[in-house]
Design a protein around this motif. Structure first.
Motif, short mmCIF file in Angstrom:
data_model
loop_
_atom_site.label_atom_id
_atom_site.label_comp_id
_atom_site.label_asym_id
_atom_site.label_seq_id
_atom_site.Cartn_x
_atom_site.Cartn_y
_atom_site.Cartn_z
N CYS A 7 0.83 -1.22 0.00
CA CYS A 7 0.00 0.00 0.00
C CYS A 7 0.87 1.26 0.00
CB CYS A 7 -0.92 -0.01 1.22
SG CYS A 7 -1.83 1.52 1.44
N CYS A 10 0.55 3.33 3.19
CA CYS A 10 1.27 2.71 4.32
C CYS A 10 2.77 3.00 4.20
CB CYS A 10 1.01 1.21 4.38
SG CYS A 10 -0.60 0.79 5.09
N HIS A 49 -4.28 0.60 8.39
CA HIS A 49 -4.60 0.25 7.01
C HIS A 49 -5.99 -0.36 6.91
CE1 HIS A 49 -4.05 -0.98 2.81
NE2 HIS A 49 -4.75 -2.06 3.18
N HIS A 96 -6.57 2.67 0.62
CA HIS A 96 -6.30 2.97 2.03
C HIS A 96 -7.16 4.20 2.31
CE1 HIS A 96 -3.21 3.39 5.49
NE2 HIS A 96 -4.11 4.36 5.66
ZN ZN Z 1 -2.34 1.21 3.67
#
Ligand code: ZN
Ligand code: 5GP
Length: 139
Positions: A7, A10, A49, A96
């Motif tokens: 991600c 992230c 997340h 996300h």
């Molecule tokens: Zn994420």
């Protein structure tokens, strides 16, 4: 749906990808959007997340609105939108949870800021009552 490992947001949270950081709390990060649709377009994200809003635990949400409000006050724009997309058909590209703060510059019209379609369905009172009954019954 991107996993935590791949991600992009992230990675920004972990500092693996740089960002223009505005606000950081224990649970939230705010930073400039890399593809702004108006000058000052930025994002507020939970550090947890979750792909969609309904996946986000309630105890991870507390700092989101205060961060958006701080940004709205600091940016000085009279007009703006807060946008939160969930799912590809609903214009979500990054899986996300994120809230857009999007200024609407004076006189921008359709040239900058959020441009919204608003396809009113013309539902009857009975249709609305039915939708209400279904939703209310599940809350
Ligand atoms: Zn994420
Ligand atoms: P969505 O369409 O998912 O609601 O919006 C995703 C937003 O994330 C877009 O406005 C896009 O410009 C922004 N974005 C995508 N990748 C990055 C990135 O690596 N850094 C930053 N700062 N913004 C990103």
């Amino acid at each position: 749906m991107s996993s935590l490992a791949s991600c992009i947001f992230c990675k920004i949270i972990k500092g693996e990808i740089p960002c223009f950081k505005l606000i950081e709390t224990e649970t939230v990060l705010a930073f400039m959007d890399i593809g702004p649709i108006a000058k000052g377009h930025c994002l507020v994200i939970p550090k947890y997340h979750a792909a969609k809003l309904a996946d986000l635990p309630e105890d991870q949400m507390g700092d989101i609105l205060p961060a958006l409000t701080k940004i709205a006050k600091a940016s000085g724009y009279e007009d703006y939108n807060i946008l939160q997309n969930n799912g590809r058909p609903a214009h979500q590209e990054v899986d996300h949870v994120h809230f857009h703060y999007i200024p609407k510059p004076a006189g921008a019209g359709d040239k900058a800021g959020l441009v919204v379609g608003w396809p009113i369905q013309g539902l009857s009172k009975e249709d609305i009552q039915k939708a209400y009954d279904e939703l209310k019954g599940k809350l």
